[in-house]
Write a protein that holds these residues in place. Structure first.
Motif, PDB file in Angstrom:
ATOM      1  N   MET A 197       0.846  -1.176   0.000  1.00 25.41           N
ATOM      2  CA  MET A 197       0.000   0.000   0.000  1.00 25.41           C
ATOM      3  C   MET A 197       0.892   1.239   0.000  1.00 25.41           C
ATOM      4  O   MET A 197       1.781   1.351   0.836  1.00 25.41           O
ATOM      5  CB  MET A 197      -0.896  -0.022   1.251  1.00 25.41           C
ATOM      6  N   ASN A 198       0.639   2.158  -0.947  1.00 27.34           N
ATOM      7  CA  ASN A 198       1.493   3.345  -1.001  1.00 27.34           C
ATOM      8  C   ASN A 198       1.137   4.334   0.122  1.00 27.34           C
ATOM      9  O   ASN A 198       0.105   4.217   0.764  1.00 27.34           O
ATOM     10  CB  ASN A 198       1.444   4.004  -2.387  1.00 27.34           C
ATOM     11  N   ARG A 199       2.041   5.302   0.317  1.00 26.63           N
ATOM     12  CA  ARG A 199       1.910   6.205   1.448  1.00 26.63           C
ATOM     13  C   ARG A 199       0.646   7.066   1.366  1.00 26.63           C
ATOM     14  O   ARG A 199       0.000   7.322   2.382  1.00 26.63           O
ATOM     15  CB  ARG A 199       3.155   7.084   1.550  1.00 26.63           C
ATOM     16  N   LYS A 200       0.305   7.476   0.168  1.00 31.11           N
ATOM     17  CA  LYS A 200      -0.878   8.324  -0.012  1.00 31.11           C
ATOM     18  C   LYS A 200      -2.166   7.557   0.355  1.00 31.11           C
ATOM     19  O   LYS A 200      -3.041   8.070   1.043  1.00 31.11           O
ATOM     20  CB  LYS A 200      -0.940   8.804  -1.472  1.00 31.11           C
ATOM     21  N   LYS A 201      -2.250   6.300  -0.107  1.00 32.33           N
ATOM     22  CA  LYS A 201      -3.404   5.449   0.219  1.00 32.33           C
ATOM     23  C   LYS A 201      -3.481   5.203   1.726  1.00 32.33           C
ATOM     24  O   LYS A 201      -4.557   5.260   2.322  1.00 32.33           O
ATOM     25  CB  LYS A 201      -3.266   4.093  -0.491  1.00 32.33           C
ATOM     26  N   LEU A 202      -2.323   4.922   2.326  1.00 33.35           N
ATOM     27  CA  LEU A 202      -2.264   4.659   3.763  1.00 33.35           C
ATOM     28  C   LEU A 202      -2.718   5.890   4.547  1.00 33.35           C
ATOM     29  O   LEU A 202      -3.489   5.781   5.492  1.00 33.35           O
ATOM     30  CB  LEU A 202      -0.844   4.251   4.173  1.00 33.35           C
ATOM     31  N   GLN A 203      -2.263   7.062   4.126  1.00 32.02           N
ATOM     32  CA  GLN A 203      -2.628   8.313   4.803  1.00 32.02           C
ATOM     33  C   GLN A 203      -4.132   8.556   4.724  1.00 32.02           C
ATOM     34  O   GLN A 203      -4.773   8.888   5.719  1.00 32.02           O
ATOM     35  CB  GLN A 203      -1.871   9.491   4.162  1.00 32.02           C
ATOM     36  N   LYS A 204      -4.705   8.331   3.547  1.00 36.73           N
ATOM     37  CA  LYS A 204      -6.145   8.547   3.349  1.00 36.73           C
ATOM     38  C   LYS A 204      -6.953   7.564   4.208  1.00 36.73           C
ATOM     39  O   LYS A 204      -7.929   7.941   4.862  1.00 36.73           O
ATOM     40  CB  LYS A 204      -6.506   8.396   1.866  1.00 36.73           C
ATOM     41  N   LEU A 205      -6.533   6.297   4.196  1.00 39.58           N
ATOM     42  CA  LEU A 205      -7.211   5.277   4.998  1.00 39.58           C
ATOM     43  C   LEU A 205      -7.095   5.599   6.490  1.00 39.58           C
ATOM     44  O   LEU A 205      -8.068   5.495   7.241  1.00 39.58           O
ATOM     45  CB  LEU A 205      -6.616   3.891   4.697  1.00 39.58           C
ATOM     46  N   THR A 206      -5.917   6.022   6.919  1.00 41.63           N
ATOM     47  CA  THR A 206      -5.699   6.393   8.319  1.00 41.63           C
ATOM     48  C   THR A 206      -6.621   7.535   8.713  1.00 41.63           C
ATOM     49  O   THR A 206      -7.277   7.481   9.763  1.00 41.63           O
ATOM     50  CB  THR A 206      -4.222   6.800   8.563  1.00 41.63           C
ATOM     51  N   ASP A 207      -6.702   8.576   7.873  1.00 42.66           N
ATOM     52  CA  ASP A 207      -7.562   9.726   8.176  1.00 42.66           C
ATOM     53  C   ASP A 207      -9.022   9.302   8.289  1.00 42.66           C
ATOM     54  O   ASP A 207      -9.723   9.680   9.222  1.00 42.66           O
ATOM     55  CB  ASP A 207      -7.417  10.815   7.104  1.00 42.66           C
ATOM     56  N   THR A 208      -9.475   8.488   7.335  1.00 43.36           N
ATOM     57  CA  THR A 208     -10.869   8.032   7.329  1.00 43.36           C
ATOM     58  C   THR A 208     -11.190   7.221   8.574  1.00 43.36           C
ATOM     59  O   THR A 208     -12.209   7.450   9.230  1.00 43.36           O
ATOM     60  CB  THR A 208     -11.148   7.170   6.073  1.00 43.36           C
ATOM     61  N   LEU A 209     -10.336   6.249   8.905  1.00 44.76           N
ATOM     62  CA  LEU A 209     -10.596   5.382  10.044  1.00 44.76           C
ATOM     63  C   LEU A 209     -10.453   6.111  11.379  1.00 44.76           C
ATOM     64  O   LEU A 209     -11.155   5.795  12.335  1.00 44.76           O
ATOM     65  CB  LEU A 209      -9.691   4.147  10.003  1.00 44.76           C
ATOM     66  N   THR A 210      -9.549   7.091  11.450  1.00 45.42           N
ATOM     67  CA  THR A 210      -9.366   7.845  12.690  1.00 45.42           C
ATOM     68  C   THR A 210     -10.620   8.649  13.016  1.00 45.42           C
ATOM     69  O   THR A 210     -11.009   8.756  14.174  1.00 45.42           O
ATOM     70  CB  THR A 210      -8.133   8.773  12.596  1.00 45.42           C
ATOM     71  N   LYS A 211     -11.282   9.209  12.000  1.00 43.65           N
ATOM     72  CA  LYS A 211     -12.504   9.993  12.213  1.00 43.65           C
ATOM     73  C   LYS A 211     -13.607   9.144  12.852  1.00 43.65           C
ATOM     74  O   LYS A 211     -14.409   9.648  13.628  1.00 43.65           O
ATOM     75  CB  LYS A 211     -13.029  10.555  10.879  1.00 43.65           C
ATOM     76  N   ASN A 212     -13.658   7.866  12.500  1.00 48.65           N
ATOM     77  CA  ASN A 212     -14.721   6.985  12.982  1.00 48.65           C
ATOM     78  C   ASN A 212     -14.306   6.136  14.182  1.00 48.65           C
ATOM     79  O   ASN A 212     -15.029   5.235  14.571  1.00 48.65           O
ATOM     80  CB  ASN A 212     -15.169   6.048  11.851  1.00 48.65           C
ATOM     81  N   CYS A 213     -13.134   6.399  14.737  1.00 51.42           N
ATOM     82  CA  CYS A 213     -12.619   5.567  15.831  1.00 51.42           C
ATOM     83  C   CYS A 213     -12.412   6.434  17.065  1.00 51.42           C
ATOM     84  O   CYS A 213     -11.594   7.345  17.045  1.00 51.42           O
ATOM     85  CB  CYS A 213     -11.299   4.931  15.393  1.00 51.42           C
ATOM     86  N   LYS A 214     -13.165   6.134  18.132  1.00 47.98           N
ATOM     87  CA  LYS A 214     -13.055   7.018  19.290  1.00 47.98           C
ATOM     88  C   LYS A 214     -12.012   6.600  20.322  1.00 47.98           C
ATOM     89  O   LYS A 214     -11.720   7.352  21.226  1.00 47.98           O
ATOM     90  CB  LYS A 214     -14.422   7.201  19.941  1.00 47.98           C
ATOM     91  N   HIS A 215     -11.442   5.395  20.198  1.00 48.44           N
ATOM     92  CA  HIS A 215     -10.506   4.946  21.230  1.00 48.44           C
ATOM     93  C   HIS A 215      -9.036   4.931  20.800  1.00 48.44           C
ATOM     94  O   HIS A 215      -8.165   4.648  21.613  1.00 48.44           O
ATOM     95  CB  HIS A 215     -10.894   3.549  21.728  1.00 48.44           C
ATOM     96  N   PHE A 216      -8.747   5.177  19.522  1.00 52.32           N
ATOM     97  CA  PHE A 216      -7.365   5.216  19.048  1.00 52.32           C
ATOM     98  C   PHE A 216      -7.077   6.566  18.412  1.00 52.32           C
ATOM     99  O   PHE A 216      -7.932   7.126  17.729  1.00 52.32           O
ATOM    100  CB  PHE A 216      -7.095   4.132  17.984  1.00 52.32           C
ATOM    101  N   ASN A 217      -5.845   7.042  18.589  1.00 53.17           N
ATOM    102  CA  ASN A 217      -5.457   8.277  17.909  1.00 53.17           C
ATOM    103  C   ASN A 217      -4.919   7.940  16.509  1.00 53.17           C
ATOM    104  O   ASN A 217      -4.801   6.768  16.139  1.00 53.17           O
ATOM    105  CB  ASN A 217      -4.441   9.071  18.748  1.00 53.17           C
ATOM    106  N   LYS A 218      -4.580   8.972  15.759  1.00 56.53           N
ATOM    107  CA  LYS A 218      -4.147   8.798  14.363  1.00 56.53           C
ATOM    108  C   LYS A 218      -2.910   7.906  14.250  1.00 56.53           C
ATOM    109  O   LYS A 218      -2.838   7.038  13.381  1.00 56.53           O
ATOM    110  CB  LYS A 218      -3.878  10.174  13.750  1.00 56.53           C
ATOM    111  N   PHE A 219      -1.945   8.110  15.129  1.00 55.06           N
ATOM    112  CA  PHE A 219      -0.722   7.307  15.094  1.00 55.06           C
ATOM    113  C   PHE A 219      -1.044   5.830  15.331  1.00 55.06           C
ATOM    114  O   PHE A 219      -0.544   4.944  14.643  1.00 55.06           O
ATOM    115  CB  PHE A 219       0.273   7.819  16.150  1.00 55.06           C
ATOM    116  N   GLU A 220      -1.898   5.558  16.321  1.00 50.66           N
ATOM    117  CA  GLU A 220      -2.263   4.171  16.644  1.00 50.66           C
ATOM    118  C   GLU A 220      -3.019   3.520  15.489  1.00 50.66           C
ATOM    119  O   GLU A 220      -2.763   2.359  15.139  1.00 50.66           O
ATOM    120  CB  GLU A 220      -3.113   4.140  17.923  1.00 50.66           C
TER     121      GLU A 220
END
Length: 200
Positions: free
Chosen positions: A1-24
Motif C-alpha cells: 500500500m502506497n503512502r498516499k493510500k495509507l494516509q487517506k485510509l488512516t484519516d478516514t478510520l481515525t474519524k470513525n474511531c473514538k478509542h485510538f489516535n491517528k498514530f495508533e
C-alpha cells in the motif's frame, strides 16, 4: 500500500474511531497488512480469515477456547463475509482493547448469545461453561457440576426470574459485579497481558 493510500485510509478510520489516535490507527493498519502477508488479493475480499484471526487471538491474547474464539471472530466480522477487513479490524480492536464498560457489555453479551436471539439460555450457558471448566478424573458425571453452576449463575444474574438472561439482566449483574462481564468465558484480553504483549 502506497503512502498516499495509507494516509487517506488512516484519516478516514481515525474519524470513525473514538478509542485510538491517528498514530495508533496508522500502526494498526500497517500491522493488519503485515499480518495478511503484504499480499493484496485481486477480486477477493482482503481480510483475515477465521484461522488467521484465531491464531492472533491465541498467540497475542492467550485465548484457547475454540467456541469463544469463533464468537469473537463473529463479533469482529460485522458484515459476515468470513473475513475481518481493515475497517472491522480497527473498530473491533478499539472496543476489544479500550472500549467503555457499556461497549464491552454489549460485545460480551453478543459473544455469549450463541444463537443470536437476544437471550443467553441455560443451554448456551451450559455449553460455554462446559468448555471452560477443567474436568476432574474422579467426577462421576462432570455435567452435573456444570448444571449446578448454571443454576447458581441464573440465581445471581437472572433478575426477572424468567430462566434466561436478557441484556437487561446481564447489564444489571455486571454493574453490580464487574467480574461477571466474562462469566461464561474469556472473550476480552487479559488486562495484565496488555502491558506485556503487543500485537506486533
Amino acid at each position: 500500500m502506497n503512502r498516499k493510500k495509507l494516509q487517506k485510509l488512516t484519516d478516514t478510520l481515525t474519524k470513525n474511531c473514538k478509542h485510538f489516535n491517528k498514530f495508533e490507527v496508522n500502526c494498526l493498519i500497517k500491522l493488519f497488512y503485515d499480518l495478511l502477508g503484504g499480499v493484496e488479493r485481486q477480486g477477493l475480499v482482503v481480510g483475515l480469515d477465521r484461522n488467521a484471526f484465531r491464531n492472533i487471538l491465541h498467540v497475542t491474547f492467550g485465548m484457547t477456547d475454540d467456541m469463544i474464539m469463533d464468537r469473537v471472530f463473529r463479533g469482529f466480522d460485522k458484515d459476515n463475509d468470513g473475513c475481518v477487513n481493515v475497517l472491522e479490524w480497527i473498530h473491533g480492536l478499539s472496543l476489544f482493547l479500550r472500549g467503555s464498560l457499556e461497549e464491552k457489555m454489549k460485545y460480551c453479551f453478543e459473544v455469549f448469545d450463541l444463537n443470536g436471539d437476544g437471550f443467553i439460555s441455560k443451554e448456551e450457558m451450559f455449553h460455554m461453561l462446559k468448555n471452560s471448566l477443567l474436568k476432574q478424573p474422579s467426577e462421576e458425571d462432570p455435567d452435573e457440576g456444570i448444571k449446578d453452576l448454571v443454576e447458581i449463575t441464573l440465581k445471581k444474574m437472572d433478575h426477572d426470574h424468567d430462566g434466561k438472561l436478557s441484556f437487561a439482566d446481564y447489564e444489571l449483574a455486571v454493574r453490580e459485579e464487574t467480574l461477571l462481564l466474562e462469566a461464561f468465558g474469556p472473550c476480552l484480553p487479559d488486562p495484565k497481558l496488555g502491558s506485556q504483549r503487543s500485537l506486533g
